[in-house]
Design an enzyme around this catalytic site. Structure first.
Site, PDB file in Angstrom:
ATOM      1  CG  HIS A 140     -43.053  32.856 -56.123  1.00  0.00           C
ATOM      2  ND1 HIS A 140     -43.966  33.047 -57.146  1.00  0.00           N
ATOM      3  CD2 HIS A 140     -41.928  32.362 -56.704  1.00  0.00           C
ATOM      4  CE1 HIS A 140     -43.413  32.684 -58.287  1.00  0.00           C
ATOM      5  NE2 HIS A 140     -42.177  32.267 -58.048  1.00  0.00           N
ATOM      6  CG  ASN A 161     -42.923  30.121 -61.146  1.00  0.00           C
ATOM      7  OD1 ASN A 161     -43.436  31.231 -61.052  1.00  0.00           O
ATOM      8  ND2 ASN A 161     -41.655  29.901 -60.858  1.00  0.00           N
ATOM      9  CB  CYS A 196     -41.250  35.478 -58.529  1.00  0.00           C
ATOM     10  SG  CYS A 196     -40.697  34.455 -59.877  1.00  0.00           S
TER      11      CYS A 196
HETATM   12  N1  ACO Z   1     -38.339  15.738 -66.534  1.00  0.00           N
HETATM   13  C1  ACO Z   1     -37.517  14.715 -66.256  1.00  0.00           C
HETATM   14  N2  ACO Z   1     -36.254  14.895 -65.869  1.00  0.00           N
HETATM   15  C2  ACO Z   1     -35.811  16.164 -65.746  1.00  0.00           C
HETATM   16  C3  ACO Z   1     -36.620  17.268 -66.030  1.00  0.00           C
HETATM   17  C4  ACO Z   1     -37.933  17.023 -66.437  1.00  0.00           C
HETATM   18  N3  ACO Z   1     -38.785  18.009 -66.724  1.00  0.00           N
HETATM   19  N4  ACO Z   1     -35.916  18.397 -65.819  1.00  0.00           N
HETATM   20  C5  ACO Z   1     -34.690  18.010 -65.424  1.00  0.00           C
HETATM   21  N5  ACO Z   1     -34.615  16.663 -65.379  1.00  0.00           N
HETATM   22  C6  ACO Z   1     -33.484  15.813 -65.018  1.00  0.00           C
HETATM   23  C7  ACO Z   1     -32.177  16.544 -65.117  1.00  0.00           C
HETATM   24  O1  ACO Z   1     -31.683  16.522 -66.445  1.00  0.00           O
HETATM   25  C8  ACO Z   1     -31.317  15.746 -64.162  1.00  0.00           C
HETATM   26  O2  ACO Z   1     -30.873  14.594 -64.814  1.00  0.00           O
HETATM   27  P1  ACO Z   1     -29.372  14.048 -64.551  1.00  0.00           P
HETATM   28  O3  ACO Z   1     -29.335  13.714 -63.080  1.00  0.00           O
HETATM   29  O4  ACO Z   1     -29.293  12.872 -65.461  1.00  0.00           O
HETATM   30  O5  ACO Z   1     -28.476  15.179 -64.904  1.00  0.00           O
HETATM   31  C9  ACO Z   1     -32.299  15.333 -63.079  1.00  0.00           C
HETATM   32  O6  ACO Z   1     -33.601  15.452 -63.652  1.00  0.00           O
HETATM   33  C10 ACO Z   1     -32.213  16.188 -61.842  1.00  0.00           C
HETATM   34  O7  ACO Z   1     -32.144  17.560 -62.267  1.00  0.00           O
HETATM   35  P2  ACO Z   1     -32.147  18.750 -61.248  1.00  0.00           P
HETATM   36  O8  ACO Z   1     -32.074  20.031 -61.993  1.00  0.00           O
HETATM   37  O9  ACO Z   1     -31.128  18.510 -60.173  1.00  0.00           O
HETATM   38  O10 ACO Z   1     -33.601  18.547 -60.627  1.00  0.00           O
HETATM   39  P3  ACO Z   1     -34.222  19.242 -59.412  1.00  0.00           P
HETATM   40  O11 ACO Z   1     -34.655  18.249 -58.443  1.00  0.00           O
HETATM   41  O12 ACO Z   1     -33.360  20.365 -58.931  1.00  0.00           O
HETATM   42  O13 ACO Z   1     -35.531  19.839 -60.051  1.00  0.00           O
HETATM   43  C11 ACO Z   1     -36.284  21.970 -60.800  1.00  0.00           C
HETATM   44  C12 ACO Z   1     -35.433  20.756 -61.117  1.00  0.00           C
HETATM   45  C13 ACO Z   1     -37.724  21.502 -60.676  1.00  0.00           C
HETATM   46  C14 ACO Z   1     -36.154  22.959 -61.924  1.00  0.00           C
HETATM   47  C15 ACO Z   1     -35.817  22.555 -59.466  1.00  0.00           C
HETATM   48  O14 ACO Z   1     -34.431  22.748 -59.484  1.00  0.00           O
HETATM   49  C16 ACO Z   1     -36.475  23.832 -59.162  1.00  0.00           C
HETATM   50  O15 ACO Z   1     -37.673  23.916 -58.926  1.00  0.00           O
HETATM   51  N6  ACO Z   1     -35.681  24.923 -59.081  1.00  0.00           N
HETATM   52  C17 ACO Z   1     -36.182  26.220 -58.727  1.00  0.00           C
HETATM   53  C18 ACO Z   1     -36.779  26.790 -59.938  1.00  0.00           C
HETATM   54  C19 ACO Z   1     -37.669  27.892 -59.586  1.00  0.00           C
HETATM   55  O16 ACO Z   1     -38.439  27.812 -58.651  1.00  0.00           O
HETATM   56  N7  ACO Z   1     -37.541  28.907 -60.370  1.00  0.00           N
HETATM   57  C20 ACO Z   1     -38.365  29.943 -60.251  1.00  0.00           C
HETATM   58  C21 ACO Z   1     -38.047  30.852 -59.068  1.00  0.00           C
HETATM   59  S1  ACO Z   1     -37.773  32.366 -59.649  1.00  0.00           S
HETATM   60  C22 ACO Z   1     -39.079  32.693 -60.611  1.00  0.00           C
HETATM   61  O17 ACO Z   1     -40.137  32.151 -60.356  1.00  0.00           O
HETATM   62  C23 ACO Z   1     -38.921  33.595 -61.752  1.00  0.00           C
END
Ligand code: ACO
Length: 330
Positions: free
Chosen positions: A257, A287, A116
């Protein structure tokens, strides 16, 4: 000699025609829903490439717009730098195919793999080429076809990532009024496996087992990546402002980003910039990794959010980890 050496003379962006909504993802059979995706990420839809839309074709289209807006002919381009982690081929670089499509026969062309942060790294390399006299005019592209490298059965990743390309012409500045005022770049390979593709490179070439284990696809520890993204984006904005001897009050627009609305809001809060001075289009594009900042910049210019005389702060964080920032006066 001191900055600015180079300015952004024109921008463009191109995304696939095909739009995929959150409901479309649910309809594919994934256990997710529109409300969850909007609340946790801010994403409402994304553009996903279909047959015939390649990284090179999207990049070439974005580049043609940037060149037209800058009034630059193909023969004037000295270098093409393309940030991507989803190239059309592992060999050779996609930048050379873009060079061929655009007819930039004089240009040296190469890819940068910084996820990114790829576009910001590319602009900083372009500025360096200009400052050391190697180039006058550089085409910098950020482009991704992430739909080709995500596992469409993994709800942790496929809801986030998307396709598109953005481009900018970076040129030598002669007036000293506008251009790149400061920059900051960092990398840390210690936590590379929090966001990576295990197989497909020399360390783990594809075998029939790869496809069984899905190790060719992006894997991400979302919660950990989130924490590092917030911390590193805060460092990036602070460092670029300090280097430019500016404060948050001097910034007309923050273009971060576009990974997740919650990371964007945390970055703005840390920087002391209110959300009305932050550009957000993650809701429409998802993203797009290296493409996200140049798409956002081009979109912001088209919407009249970036105008002559404005000072814009850019910040990125991505796989690697890599992070960086820029302050640019337009
Ligand atoms: N739909 C429904 N539920 C989901 C989904 C989905 N798509 N994805 C995960 N869950 C569930 C998980 O299984 C978890 O369930 P559990 O509590 O029963 O285990 C629950 O939702 C919470 O999961 P988390 O991973 O803690 O959710 P979080 O609030 O952290 O959101 C996310 C997940 C959106 C991926 C977040 O962590 C995030 O944005 N992280 C950064 C990712 C990012 O920006 N990456 C790119 C940067 S680098 C680049 O761009 C290359």
């Amino acid at each position: 000699m001191k900055r600015p050496f180079a300015y952004i003379a024109g921008t463009g962006h191109s995304v696939p025609k095909n739009v995929m909504t959150n409901d479309d993802i649910t309809a594919m059979g994934l256990e997710t829903n529109d409300d969850w995706i909007i609340e946790r990420t801010g994403i409402r839809q994304r553009h996903i490439a279909k047959d015939g839309e390649s990284l090179a074709s999207l990049s070439a289209e974005a580049s043609r717009q940037a060149m037209a807006r800058a009034g630059v002919q193909p023969g004037e381009i000295d270098a093409i730098i393309l940030g991507t982690v989803s190239p059309d081929h592992l060999l050779p670089a996609t930048a050379v195919e873009v060079q061929h499509l655009l007819g930039c026969s004089r240009a040296v062309a190469f890819d940068i793999g910084a996820a990114c942060s790829g576009f910001l790294y590319g602009v900083i390399v372009a500025e360096s080429l200009i400052a050391n006299g190697s180039a006058e005019t550089v085409l910098v592209i950020g482009a991704e076809k992430l739909s080709a490298i995500v596992d469409w059965t993994d709800r942790n990743t496929c809801i986030l990532f998307a396709d598109g390309a953005g481009a900018a012409i970076v040129r030598r500045t002669r007036t000293g009024q506008k251009g790149i005022l400061s920059s900051f770049m960092r990398s840390d390979g210690a936590l590379a496996e929090l966001l990576w593709r295990p197989a497909g490179g020399g360390a783990e070439p594809f075998t029939p087992d790869t496809f069984e284990s899905k190790r060719q696809y992006v894997r991400m520890a979302g919660r950990d990546v989130f924490k590092h993204a917030v911390r590193s984006m805060a460092e990036a904005t602070d460092r670029a402002l300090d280097a430019a001897k500016l404060t948050a009050a001097d910034i007309d627009l923050l273009i971060p980003h576009q990974a997740n609305i919650r990371i964007i809001e945390a970055t703005a809060k840390n920087a002391g910039i209110s959300m009305d001075r932050v550009f957000v289009n993650v809701d429409r594009f998802g993203n797009t990794s290296a493409a996200s900042i140049p798409i956002a910049l081009s979109d912001a210019i088209e919407q009249g959010r970036v105008k002559e005389g404005m000072t814009v702060l850019f910040a990125a964080f991505g796989a690697g980890f890599t992070w960086g920032s820029l302050v640019v006066r337009f």
